[in-house]
Design a protein around this motif. Structure first.
Motif, PDB file in Angstrom:
ATOM      1  N   SER A 223       8.404 -19.746 -11.171  1.00  0.00           N
ATOM      2  CA  SER A 223       7.128 -20.314 -11.608  1.00  0.00           C
ATOM      3  C   SER A 223       6.005 -19.360 -11.245  1.00  0.00           C
ATOM      4  N   ARG A 224       4.866 -19.550 -11.874  1.00  0.00           N
ATOM      5  CA  ARG A 224       3.692 -18.732 -11.539  1.00  0.00           C
ATOM      6  C   ARG A 224       3.261 -18.974 -10.093  1.00  0.00           C
ATOM      7  N   GLU A 225       3.414 -20.210  -9.617  1.00  0.00           N
ATOM      8  CA  GLU A 225       3.025 -20.524  -8.248  1.00  0.00           C
ATOM      9  C   GLU A 225       3.858 -19.731  -7.244  1.00  0.00           C
ATOM     10  N   MET A 227       5.353 -16.930  -7.861  1.00  0.00           N
ATOM     11  CA  MET A 227       4.971 -15.534  -8.060  1.00  0.00           C
ATOM     12  C   MET A 227       3.753 -15.185  -7.202  1.00  0.00           C
ATOM     13  N   TRP A 242       9.749 -13.263 -16.452  1.00  0.00           N
ATOM     14  CA  TRP A 242       8.570 -13.141 -17.323  1.00  0.00           C
ATOM     15  C   TRP A 242       7.667 -12.037 -16.775  1.00  0.00           C
ATOM     16  N   TRP A 245       3.808 -12.147 -16.912  1.00  0.00           N
ATOM     17  CA  TRP A 245       3.047 -12.960 -15.958  1.00  0.00           C
ATOM     18  C   TRP A 245       2.547 -12.083 -14.803  1.00  0.00           C
ATOM     19  N   LEU A 246       3.467 -11.300 -14.255  1.00  0.00           N
ATOM     20  CA  LEU A 246       3.138 -10.501 -13.076  1.00  0.00           C
ATOM     21  C   LEU A 246       2.243  -9.328 -13.447  1.00  0.00           C
ATOM     22  N   TYR A 249      -1.140 -10.788 -13.605  1.00  0.00           N
ATOM     23  CA  TYR A 249      -1.641 -11.108 -12.268  1.00  0.00           C
ATOM     24  C   TYR A 249      -2.127  -9.844 -11.553  1.00  0.00           C
TER      25      TYR A 249
END
Length: 254
Positions: A223-225, A227, A242, A245-246, A249
Motif C-alpha cells: 500500500s502507499r501507506e 511505502m 507499483w 507510486w514510489l 513520492y
C-alpha cells in the motif's frame, strides 16, 4: 526527513502491479514507468536453464502444474503466464499468452541500463555457480544485488566467486526472533544489504544496519501507506509492485 542514500526504487518482479510478474512485459512496463532497478527470482529448470519464477509450483501464475524444476525450459515456454488474475492487481491490458523468460533473456534485453536484484529462490546444486556465470557472461557484476532468504551459504559462495557482486540477505526467521543478530550477522558476512519486511522493520534496526555499513531495504509493500512508512524509517528504498507510486513520492520529496 530526507530520503536515505542510496535510495532504491525497485520494480518487484517487474511492474507486477500492472503486468504479469516475471515476464518480459512486466519488466518493460517497469522501464516505461521510469524504473531503473528491477527484482526477480531465479531457479533451475530440469535441463539446467535459469528460469525467472517466484512460486514453488506453477499453478498460481501459469496454466501449468507441478514444480518448475521438473520441466524443461522448452516445456515451460509453452505455458501461458499471462491469463491468471489477482483482484489486488490492476493490469493495464490483457496479457493472455505472455511467456516465462530466463535470466539471460532479461540481461540481453536491458543490459547495463538496469540494476538487478536477483533472488536465489531455493538452494539447488550448482545454482549459485550458474547465476554468477550468467552475470559474468553479460558483464553485469557491478549491476547486480544477489539475495536469498534461506541460502546464506550460497550467498557467501557467490561473493567468493565474484567479489564485485553486492550481496543482500533476507533472513526472515532470524529477523523475527533476533533482528539485532540478523543485522550483525549480515555485516559479519561482508554482505551489502539487509532486506527487511514491512511487518518487522523498525527505526532501531534500520539505524543499526546503517551504523554497520549496511543498506536496509524494505519489502512487502502492499500500500502507499506502507511505502511512505518504510521511507520515513530511513530504509534505502524498497521493492514495490507499483514503481510509479514510489517514483512520484521521491519526486515530491524533492
Amino acid at each position: 526527513m530526507p530520503l536515505a542514500s542510496p535510495f532504491h526504487i525497485i520494480a518487484h518482479r517487474g511492474a507486477s502491479g500492472y503486468a504479469p510478474e516475471n515476464t518480459m512485459a512486466s519488466f518493460r512496463r517497469a522501464v516505461d514507468l521510469g524504473a531503473t532497478e528491477v527484482e526477480t527470482d531465479v531457479a533451475f529448470t530440469r535441463d539446467g536453464e535459469l528460469l525467472l519464477f517466484h512460486d514453488e509450483t506453477l499453478e498460481r501464475t501459469t496454466n501449468g502444474s507441478g514444480l518448475p524444476e521438473d520441466h524443461t525450459l522448452a516445456q515451460l515456454l509453452e505455458l501461458d503466464a499471462g491469463s491468471w488474475h489477482d483482484p489486488r492487481l490492476n493490469w493495464d491490458r490483457g496479457y493472455a499468452g505472455e511467456k516465462l523468460i530466463t535470466l539471460g533473456q532479461l540481461f540481453a534485453e536491458f543490459g547495463d541500463t538496469l540494476t538487478y536484484h536477483v533472488e536465489l529462490k531455493k538452494p539447488m546444486a550448482g545454482l549459485v555457480e550458474a547465476v554468477v556465470a550468467c552475470i559474468a557472461e553479460f558483464g553485469l557484476a557491478e549491476q547486480v544485488y544477489l539475495f536469498s532468504i534461506v541460502d546464506e551459504a550460497g550467498l557467501k559462495r557467490a561473493k567468493q566467486l565474484e567479489p564485485l557482486l553486492r550481496i543482500a540477505w533476507a533472513p526472515e526467521e532470524l529477523l523475527r526472533t533476533d533482528p539485532t543478530e540478523a543485522v550483525r550477522r549480515c555485516a559479519r558476512n561482508n554482505f551489502s544489504m539487509i532486506t527487511l519486511n514491512a511487518a518487522n522493520q523498525s527505526r532501531e534496526i534500520v539505524d543499526l544496519a546503517h551504523s554497520l555499513g549496511l543498506e536496509a531495504r524494505s519489502s512487502g509493500i502492499s500500500s502507499r501507506e506502507k511505502m511512505v512508512a518504510a521511507a520515513e524509517l530511513g530504509c534505502n528504498g524498497m521493492t514495490i509492485n507499483w514503481p510509479d507510486w514510489l517514483i512520484g513520492y521521491v519526486r515530491e520529496q524533492g
